[in-house]
Design a protein around this motif. Structure first.
Motif, PDB file in Angstrom:
ATOM      1  N   ALA A 131       0.814  -1.217   0.000  1.00  0.00           N
ATOM      2  CA  ALA A 131       0.000   0.000   0.000  1.00  0.00           C
ATOM      3  C   ALA A 131       0.849   1.270   0.000  1.00  0.00           C
ATOM      4  O   ALA A 131       0.808   2.067   0.942  1.00  0.00           O
ATOM      5  N   PRO A 132       1.626   1.491  -1.065  1.00  0.00           N
ATOM      6  CA  PRO A 132       2.451   2.702  -1.126  1.00  0.00           C
ATOM      7  C   PRO A 132       1.661   3.926  -1.563  1.00  0.00           C
ATOM      8  O   PRO A 132       0.591   3.830  -2.167  1.00  0.00           O
ATOM      9  N   GLY A 133       2.214   5.079  -1.251  1.00  0.00           N
ATOM     10  CA  GLY A 133       1.751   6.338  -1.827  1.00  0.00           C
ATOM     11  C   GLY A 133       2.942   7.015  -2.489  1.00  0.00           C
ATOM     12  O   GLY A 133       4.084   6.833  -2.056  1.00  0.00           O
ATOM     13  N   ILE A 134       2.697   7.774  -3.545  1.00  0.00           N
ATOM     14  CA  ILE A 134       3.772   8.521  -4.194  1.00  0.00           C
ATOM     15  C   ILE A 134       3.260   9.918  -4.514  1.00  0.00           C
ATOM     16  O   ILE A 134       2.145  10.087  -5.004  1.00  0.00           O
ATOM     17  N   THR A 135       4.066  10.925  -4.186  1.00  0.00           N
ATOM     18  CA  THR A 135       3.661  12.320  -4.369  1.00  0.00           C
ATOM     19  C   THR A 135       4.856  13.150  -4.793  1.00  0.00           C
ATOM     20  O   THR A 135       5.938  13.049  -4.192  1.00  0.00           O
ATOM     21  N   TYR A 136       4.658  13.973  -5.810  1.00  0.00           N
ATOM     22  CA  TYR A 136       5.681  14.946  -6.209  1.00  0.00           C
ATOM     23  C   TYR A 136       5.379  16.276  -5.523  1.00  0.00           C
ATOM     24  O   TYR A 136       4.254  16.770  -5.555  1.00  0.00           O
ATOM     25  N   ASN A 137       6.405  16.832  -4.870  1.00  0.00           N
ATOM     26  CA  ASN A 137       6.272  18.125  -4.197  1.00  0.00           C
ATOM     27  C   ASN A 137       6.939  19.197  -5.049  1.00  0.00           C
ATOM     28  O   ASN A 137       8.174  19.284  -5.100  1.00  0.00           O
ATOM     29  N   PRO A 138       6.154  20.040  -5.745  1.00  0.00           N
ATOM     30  CA  PRO A 138       6.749  21.058  -6.621  1.00  0.00           C
ATOM     31  C   PRO A 138       7.502  22.151  -5.861  1.00  0.00           C
ATOM     32  O   PRO A 138       8.307  22.875  -6.457  1.00  0.00           O
ATOM     33  N   HIS A 139       7.272  22.265  -4.557  1.00  0.00           N
ATOM     34  CA  HIS A 139       7.912  23.319  -3.771  1.00  0.00           C
ATOM     35  C   HIS A 139       9.390  23.047  -3.546  1.00  0.00           C
ATOM     36  O   HIS A 139      10.171  23.981  -3.332  1.00  0.00           O
ATOM     37  N   ASN A 140       9.791  21.773  -3.557  1.00  0.00           N
ATOM     38  CA  ASN A 140      11.220  21.466  -3.417  1.00  0.00           C
ATOM     39  C   ASN A 140      11.713  20.504  -4.500  1.00  0.00           C
ATOM     40  O   ASN A 140      12.826  19.982  -4.404  1.00  0.00           O
ATOM     41  N   GLY A 141      10.877  20.256  -5.516  1.00  0.00           N
ATOM     42  CA  GLY A 141      11.287  19.418  -6.637  1.00  0.00           C
ATOM     43  C   GLY A 141      11.631  17.992  -6.242  1.00  0.00           C
ATOM     44  O   GLY A 141      12.516  17.375  -6.832  1.00  0.00           O
ATOM     45  N   THR A 142      10.900  17.439  -5.258  1.00  0.00           N
ATOM     46  CA  THR A 142      11.229  16.127  -4.707  1.00  0.00           C
ATOM     47  C   THR A 142      10.042  15.182  -4.786  1.00  0.00           C
ATOM     48  O   THR A 142       8.898  15.586  -4.527  1.00  0.00           O
ATOM     49  N   PHE A 143      10.327  13.923  -5.133  1.00  0.00           N
ATOM     50  CA  PHE A 143       9.331  12.859  -5.081  1.00  0.00           C
ATOM     51  C   PHE A 143       9.441  12.153  -3.733  1.00  0.00           C
ATOM     52  O   PHE A 143      10.545  11.890  -3.243  1.00  0.00           O
ATOM     53  N   TYR A 144       8.280  11.808  -3.166  1.00  0.00           N
ATOM     54  CA  TYR A 144       8.205  11.084  -1.899  1.00  0.00           C
ATOM     55  C   TYR A 144       7.422   9.789  -2.120  1.00  0.00           C
ATOM     56  O   TYR A 144       6.323   9.809  -2.674  1.00  0.00           O
ATOM     57  N   MET A 145       7.998   8.667  -1.716  1.00  0.00           N
ATOM     58  CA  MET A 145       7.275   7.392  -1.709  1.00  0.00           C
ATOM     59  C   MET A 145       7.172   6.951  -0.252  1.00  0.00           C
ATOM     60  O   MET A 145       8.175   6.807   0.438  1.00  0.00           O
ATOM     61  N   VAL A 159      10.822   7.341   1.462  1.00  0.00           N
ATOM     62  CA  VAL A 159      12.056   7.518   0.706  1.00  0.00           C
ATOM     63  C   VAL A 159      11.849   8.666  -0.280  1.00  0.00           C
ATOM     64  O   VAL A 159      10.716   8.971  -0.677  1.00  0.00           O
ATOM     65  N   LYS A 160      12.951   9.287  -0.697  1.00  0.00           N
ATOM     66  CA  LYS A 160      12.849  10.482  -1.538  1.00  0.00           C
ATOM     67  C   LYS A 160      13.810  10.387  -2.724  1.00  0.00           C
ATOM     68  O   LYS A 160      14.807   9.669  -2.681  1.00  0.00           O
ATOM     69  N   THR A 161      13.508  11.171  -3.752  1.00  0.00           N
ATOM     70  CA  THR A 161      14.420  11.313  -4.891  1.00  0.00           C
ATOM     71  C   THR A 161      14.043  12.560  -5.675  1.00  0.00           C
ATOM     72  O   THR A 161      12.895  13.022  -5.623  1.00  0.00           O
ATOM     73  N   ILE A 172      13.497   6.236   5.609  1.00  0.00           N
ATOM     74  CA  ILE A 172      13.419   6.988   6.858  1.00  0.00           C
ATOM     75  C   ILE A 172      12.232   6.446   7.641  1.00  0.00           C
ATOM     76  O   ILE A 172      11.091   6.468   7.147  1.00  0.00           O
ATOM     77  N   LYS A 173      12.474   5.941   8.833  1.00  0.00           N
ATOM     78  CA  LYS A 173      11.402   5.374   9.650  1.00  0.00           C
ATOM     79  C   LYS A 173      10.549   6.497  10.241  1.00  0.00           C
ATOM     80  O   LYS A 173      11.074   7.465  10.795  1.00  0.00           O
ATOM     81  N   LEU A 174       9.238   6.359  10.107  1.00  0.00           N
ATOM     82  CA  LEU A 174       8.304   7.378  10.572  1.00  0.00           C
ATOM     83  C   LEU A 174       7.670   6.967  11.897  1.00  0.00           C
ATOM     84  O   LEU A 174       7.403   5.783  12.126  1.00  0.00           O
ATOM     85  N   ALA A 175       7.392   7.950  12.727  1.00  0.00           N
ATOM     86  CA  ALA A 175       6.971   7.688  14.108  1.00  0.00           C
ATOM     87  C   ALA A 175       5.451   7.662  14.247  1.00  0.00           C
ATOM     88  O   ALA A 175       4.853   8.463  14.975  1.00  0.00           O
ATOM     89  N   PHE A 176       4.820   6.747  13.517  1.00  0.00           N
ATOM     90  CA  PHE A 176       3.389   6.514  13.739  1.00  0.00           C
ATOM     91  C   PHE A 176       3.063   5.074  13.347  1.00  0.00           C
ATOM     92  O   PHE A 176       3.764   4.449  12.558  1.00  0.00           O
ATOM     93  N   ASN A 177       1.973   4.565  13.905  1.00  0.00           N
ATOM     94  CA  ASN A 177       1.529   3.205  13.617  1.00  0.00           C
ATOM     95  C   ASN A 177       0.472   3.222  12.521  1.00  0.00           C
ATOM     96  O   ASN A 177       0.203   4.256  11.919  1.00  0.00           O
ATOM     97  N   GLY A 178      -0.156   2.067  12.286  1.00  0.00           N
ATOM     98  CA  GLY A 178      -1.163   1.989  11.248  1.00  0.00           C
ATOM     99  C   GLY A 178      -0.560   1.609   9.907  1.00  0.00           C
ATOM    100  O   GLY A 178       0.626   1.272   9.798  1.00  0.00           O
TER     101      GLY A 178
END
Length: 576
Positions: A131-145, A159-161, A172-178
């Protein structure tokens, strides 16, 4: 004294010579040990639905990704679209595709391809990552998965690129469950993460009661901000009706309104997609009056060309300035069994009113769609991913192995090597029934009617050696069709493993002069295993068998069937 010294030197020399000779003999013995070499692999899909529905010049097929490519998420940067899917314990993790027109897709491999950072070595096939999500952030030119990983105490990771074609950074491990996280960036650049979670402790009302949470996201620290979490959906669109499994949330913004779209009903026959709106990304969110906006649950179970279980969707603006949605669905066989798994479909979306609605997503779905204006269908050509009925041939002569070949619980590179006659598999001392990385090069089953064949060059040395084809739903449900040894004789056998219990269906003593051709042919629920010692005259090994154990109906879990080139040095299947 001199005589003793000469005798000593002679003795040392003799021992060194003897030792060197022994090493050379052992080396030659190892060199002569024959590992299996596979060549001339042919996968051919032959589903009736594509024969009865040929494409016109302005049409393309949906699903756009056939076989086990579920839980799609998509993002856009300029003219480029990037789509990711679940991979579970398959390796590499999170397959990713790129397109400029939504019709022709290029396979870019997997996002999580470093086994030192993502290692599903001890997980069941339906764990790993999903269940991944992928989003491009135009404010810093970065993709986030962003995704949930069920291995190595990872949990939710991101992860970013700057460029998905050039690889991704470390998790990068995120501090929430679910589970089922996705990330959204507002017009002002502020980030938010939404995800599925359990209700607050002591507030779970029934089995399947879940909530959707939102967090503020710190872009500098790449972490959710402690204390900012808030429940924005409790249960689903109507808690009084006890809705189950609200999940797969995505946030959007259109015309100054925020929209939250989620799956509801569980990833089965009651699956659906629902949508809410709010004046703030942190709610309160109001459900649309015309939910669900996508489902196939209202129609007769015996309908022709059935597509079912639709949901887990993501929305985006297409190249023709029209909205579209990608989502998962299944196409069961004639026994209503799900062998090919959950696939990625696409539909246009009507967002002319306040809320989006999938066009023709609330009627029985058809296999063909109109292409966006000006697009030429190149699927299966020029390096683009195929769909419909197609033939995939692999001779293992290219330096770069096709990304459709995958490992299970570990990298394919750990056990394969390209040699003169094809692809050599260096067998692990691991059986296909073990919860470990296996020395099997897998390909997803992408049709209900298909054939998969290969030429195998192999002479097993002991009963522990086996090589051939495996058809696998998971480690407890599979067929092994392979060559092994019994005493001094070579045998071919077919083993069925159901719920962990193995049975030899058929076996035959054979004399391999050079190579043997192996083939499995599936026609819906019936799978026939055949072999040819001369490459031409095929013989059935036993009668056709049921594909029931290759379905999620029998085996459970979330994956589709895999067919693979298998070798083991820990065989336990013995001919009759």
């Amino acid at each position: 004294m001199i005589t003793r010294k000469i005798l000593f030197l002679f003795t040392i020399g003799f021992l060194c010579f003897f030792s060197l000779t022994a090493q050379q003999k052992n080396s030659k013995k190892k060199a002569h040990r024959q590992f299996p070499v596979f060549s001339n692999v042919v996968y051919q899909g032959d589903d009736e639905i594509y024969k009865k529905n040929p494409l016109n010049a302005d049409e393309f097929y949906s699903p756009i990704l056939q076989g086990c490519y579920p839980d799609p998420a998509i993002t856009r940067k300029g003219d480029d679209y990037y789509m990711v899917c679940s991979s579970f314990a398959m390796f590499p993790g999170v397959p990713i595709f790129q397109s400029k027109d939504l019709v022709n897709w290029t396979d870019l491999g997997g996002v999580l391809n470093n086994v030192s950072e993502f290692n599903p070595h001890d997980t069941g096939i339906s764990a790993g990552v999903y269940a991944p999500g992928i989003t491009y952030n135009p404010h810093n030119g970065t993709f986030y998965m962003i995704v949930t990983a069920f291995t190595g105490n990872m949990g939710n990771i991101i992860v970013k690129t700057k460029d998905p074609k050039k690889g991704w950074g470390s998790p990068i491990k995120l501090a929430f469950n679910g589970i089922d996280p996705s990330i959204f960036f507002d017009d002002n650049g502020k980030g938010y993460v939404v995800h599925n979670d359990a209700p607050d402790k002591g507030k779970e009302l029934y089995n399947g009661h879940r909530v959707i949470k939102v967090w503020d996201y710190d872009l500098e620290k790449d972490q959710v901000i402690p204390g900012t979490d808030k429940i924005i959906v409790d249960g689903g669109i109507d808690l009084s009706k006890k809705p189950i499994w609200i999940e797969a949330p995505h946030l959007y913004k259109k015309d100054n309104l925020y929209y939250l779209m989620c799956a509801e009903g569980g990833t089965g026959g009651n699956h659906s997609e629902v949508v809410f709106s709010s004046n703030s990304p942190k709610g309160p969110f109001k459900p649309s009056s015309n939910n669900p906006i996508l489902t196939q649950r209202y129609f007769p179970q015996n309908r022709a060309n059935k597509v079912d279980w639709t949901g887990h969707a993501d929305l985006f603006l297409g190249p023709d300035n029209k909205y579209y949605g990608v989502f998962l669905g299944i196409r069961p066989n004639e026994k209503d069994r799900v062998n090919a798994g959950r696939e990625t479909f696409i539909l246009p979306v009507d967002w002319s009113g306040t809320f989006p609605v999938f066009e023709n997503g609330l009627v029985p779905m058809e296999p063909k769609l109109k292409m966006p204006a000006g697009v030429v269908n190149k699927t299966g050509r020029d390096g683009f991913f195929p769909n419909g009925n197609f033939t995939f041939k692999e001779n293992f002569t290219s330096e770069k192995l096709d990304y459709r070949w995958i490992g299970l619980r570990g990298p394919r590179e750990h056990f394969i090597s390209i040699v003169k006659n094809g692809l050599q598999i260096n067998p692990f001392p691991v059986n296909i029934k073990e919860l470990k990385p296996t020395s099997t090069l897998f390909y997803r089953q992408q049709h209900n009617t298909f054939s998969f064949s290969t030429i195998l060059r192999y002479k097993p040395e002991s009963e522990k050696d086996l090589a051939g084809i495996v058809c696998l739903q998971n480690e407890r449900f599979n067929y092994v069709f392979g060559i092994t040894k019994k005493g001094k004789d070579t045998y071919i056998l077919l083993e069925r493993t159901e719920n962990g219990n193995s049975q030899i269906i058929a076996s035959a003593k054979i004399d391999i002069k050079d190579t043997v051709r192996l083939e499995v042919k599936a026609s819906g629920d019936k799978y026939q295993f055949t072999y040819a010692l001369n490459g031409v005259d095929f013989q059935n090994l036993g009668n056709a068998v049921s594909g029931d154990i290759l379905s999620t109906n029998a085996a459970g879990g979330f994956t589709g069937a895999l067919v693979g080139l298998y070798a083991t040095a820990s065989n336990d299947a013995q001919p009759k």
